[in-house]
Design a protein around this motif. Structure first.
Motif, PDB file in Angstrom:
ATOM      1  N   ASN A  65      -0.041  57.275 -47.829  1.00  0.00           N
ATOM      2  CA  ASN A  65      -1.191  56.371 -47.834  1.00  0.00           C
ATOM      3  C   ASN A  65      -1.111  55.446 -49.051  1.00  0.00           C
ATOM      4  O   ASN A  65      -1.222  55.897 -50.190  1.00  0.00           O
ATOM      5  CB  ASN A  65      -2.478  57.196 -47.860  1.00  0.00           C
ATOM      6  CG  ASN A  65      -3.704  56.358 -47.660  1.00  0.00           C
ATOM      7  OD1 ASN A  65      -3.679  55.149 -47.842  1.00  0.00           O
ATOM      8  ND2 ASN A  65      -4.785  57.006 -47.277  1.00  0.00           N
ATOM      9  N   LYS A  66      -0.932  54.155 -48.798  1.00  0.00           N
ATOM     10  CA  LYS A  66      -0.805  53.193 -49.894  1.00  0.00           C
ATOM     11  C   LYS A  66      -2.070  53.099 -50.740  1.00  0.00           C
ATOM     12  O   LYS A  66      -2.016  52.714 -51.902  1.00  0.00           O
ATOM     13  CB  LYS A  66      -0.456  51.814 -49.337  1.00  0.00           C
ATOM     14  CG  LYS A  66       0.936  51.739 -48.787  1.00  0.00           C
ATOM     15  CD  LYS A  66       1.251  50.366 -48.245  1.00  0.00           C
ATOM     16  CE  LYS A  66       2.666  50.413 -47.726  1.00  0.00           C
ATOM     17  NZ  LYS A  66       2.962  49.518 -46.674  1.00  0.00           N
ATOM     18  N   ALA A  67      -3.212  53.461 -50.169  1.00  0.00           N
ATOM     19  CA  ALA A  67      -4.465  53.415 -50.926  1.00  0.00           C
ATOM     20  C   ALA A  67      -4.449  54.398 -52.090  1.00  0.00           C
ATOM     21  O   ALA A  67      -5.216  54.242 -53.041  1.00  0.00           O
ATOM     22  CB  ALA A  67      -5.647  53.713 -50.005  1.00  0.00           C
ATOM     23  N   TYR A  68      -3.582  55.394 -52.037  1.00  0.00           N
ATOM     24  CA  TYR A  68      -3.506  56.409 -53.090  1.00  0.00           C
ATOM     25  C   TYR A  68      -2.442  56.099 -54.141  1.00  0.00           C
ATOM     26  O   TYR A  68      -2.322  56.836 -55.121  1.00  0.00           O
ATOM     27  CB  TYR A  68      -3.224  57.781 -52.495  1.00  0.00           C
ATOM     28  CG  TYR A  68      -4.331  58.324 -51.625  1.00  0.00           C
ATOM     29  CD1 TYR A  68      -5.628  57.846 -51.690  1.00  0.00           C
ATOM     30  CD2 TYR A  68      -4.077  59.342 -50.731  1.00  0.00           C
ATOM     31  CE1 TYR A  68      -6.631  58.357 -50.893  1.00  0.00           C
ATOM     32  CE2 TYR A  68      -5.075  59.874 -49.925  1.00  0.00           C
ATOM     33  CZ  TYR A  68      -6.352  59.372 -50.021  1.00  0.00           C
ATOM     34  OH  TYR A  68      -7.338  59.886 -49.237  1.00  0.00           O
ATOM     35  N   ASP A  69      -1.681  55.047 -53.946  1.00  0.00           N
ATOM     36  CA  ASP A  69      -0.623  54.712 -54.903  1.00  0.00           C
ATOM     37  C   ASP A  69      -1.196  54.562 -56.304  1.00  0.00           C
ATOM     38  O   ASP A  69      -2.176  53.856 -56.521  1.00  0.00           O
ATOM     39  CB  ASP A  69       0.087  53.416 -54.509  1.00  0.00           C
ATOM     40  CG  ASP A  69       1.056  53.598 -53.363  1.00  0.00           C
ATOM     41  OD1 ASP A  69       1.279  54.753 -52.951  1.00  0.00           O
ATOM     42  OD2 ASP A  69       1.588  52.582 -52.866  1.00  0.00           O
ATOM     43  N   GLY A  70      -0.607  55.246 -57.242  1.00  0.00           N
ATOM     44  CA  GLY A  70      -0.996  55.123 -58.632  1.00  0.00           C
ATOM     45  C   GLY A  70      -2.165  55.993 -59.060  1.00  0.00           C
ATOM     46  O   GLY A  70      -2.481  56.047 -60.240  1.00  0.00           O
ATOM     47  N   LEU A  71      -2.809  56.673 -58.127  1.00  0.00           N
ATOM     48  CA  LEU A  71      -3.939  57.519 -58.502  1.00  0.00           C
ATOM     49  C   LEU A  71      -3.440  58.784 -59.192  1.00  0.00           C
ATOM     50  O   LEU A  71      -2.429  59.352 -58.822  1.00  0.00           O
ATOM     51  CB  LEU A  71      -4.758  57.914 -57.270  1.00  0.00           C
ATOM     52  CG  LEU A  71      -5.517  56.805 -56.567  1.00  0.00           C
ATOM     53  CD1 LEU A  71      -6.308  57.383 -55.395  1.00  0.00           C
ATOM     54  CD2 LEU A  71      -6.446  56.081 -57.515  1.00  0.00           C
ATOM     55  N   THR A  72      -4.173  59.192 -60.190  1.00  0.00           N
ATOM     56  CA  THR A  72      -3.872  60.434 -60.883  1.00  0.00           C
ATOM     57  C   THR A  72      -5.157  61.244 -60.975  1.00  0.00           C
ATOM     58  O   THR A  72      -6.250  60.718 -60.820  1.00  0.00           O
ATOM     59  CB  THR A  72      -3.323  60.181 -62.301  1.00  0.00           C
ATOM     60  OG1 THR A  72      -4.305  59.438 -63.038  1.00  0.00           O
ATOM     61  CG2 THR A  72      -2.024  59.411 -62.255  1.00  0.00           C
ATOM     62  N   HIS A  73      -5.013  62.512 -61.239  1.00  0.00           N
ATOM     63  CA  HIS A  73      -6.186  63.370 -61.385  1.00  0.00           C
ATOM     64  C   HIS A  73      -6.609  63.370 -62.847  1.00  0.00           C
ATOM     65  O   HIS A  73      -5.780  63.531 -63.734  1.00  0.00           O
ATOM     66  CB  HIS A  73      -5.857  64.798 -60.942  1.00  0.00           C
ATOM     67  CG  HIS A  73      -7.075  65.655 -60.829  1.00  0.00           C
ATOM     68  ND1 HIS A  73      -7.754  66.124 -61.921  1.00  0.00           N
ATOM     69  CD2 HIS A  73      -7.756  66.082 -59.756  1.00  0.00           C
ATOM     70  CE1 HIS A  73      -8.792  66.828 -61.529  1.00  0.00           C
ATOM     71  NE2 HIS A  73      -8.818  66.811 -60.209  1.00  0.00           N
TER      72      HIS A  73
END
Length: 100
Positions: A65-73
């Motif tokens: 899912n490209k919408a999650y690219d770069g997300l971190t916790h």
């Protein structure tokens, strides 16, 4: 980033249980329609249409899912180490709300 096989299996088991509960409730209450309570995979397909490179499984939907690219916790420092912040809004609010 993304989910592993174990996590995908847990999520699929939960969505299958929710679907079974919906079907049982519909059987017990004539006229009741819970068709809008879709599977988690269907939710991804509906909400992220065109943003996933592979929609063959829930795991692949989540991992491509490209919408999650770069997300971190979010993490917080604890005893000189960084640990996941389990009180972060996503885990404290979004996940429980989604399970309801």
């Amino acid at each position: 980033q993304g989910v592993d096989d174990y996590t995908a299996n847990v999520l699929e088991s939960m969505t299958n249980e929710a679907q079974a509960t919906c079907r049982k409730m519909e059987a017990m209450c004539p006229g009741l329609s819970l068709k809008d309570a879709c599977t988690l995979k269907q939710w991804y397909l509906d909400c992220y249409s065109g943003q996933m490179a592979d929609t063959s499984s829930l795991k692949r939907c989540m991992n491509t899912n490209k919408a999650y690219d770069g997300l971190t916790h979010p993490c917080k420092e604890q005893d000189g180490k960084f640990m996941p912040d389990l009180k972060y809004r996503y885990l404290a609010e979004d996940v429980p709300t989604g399970l309801c």
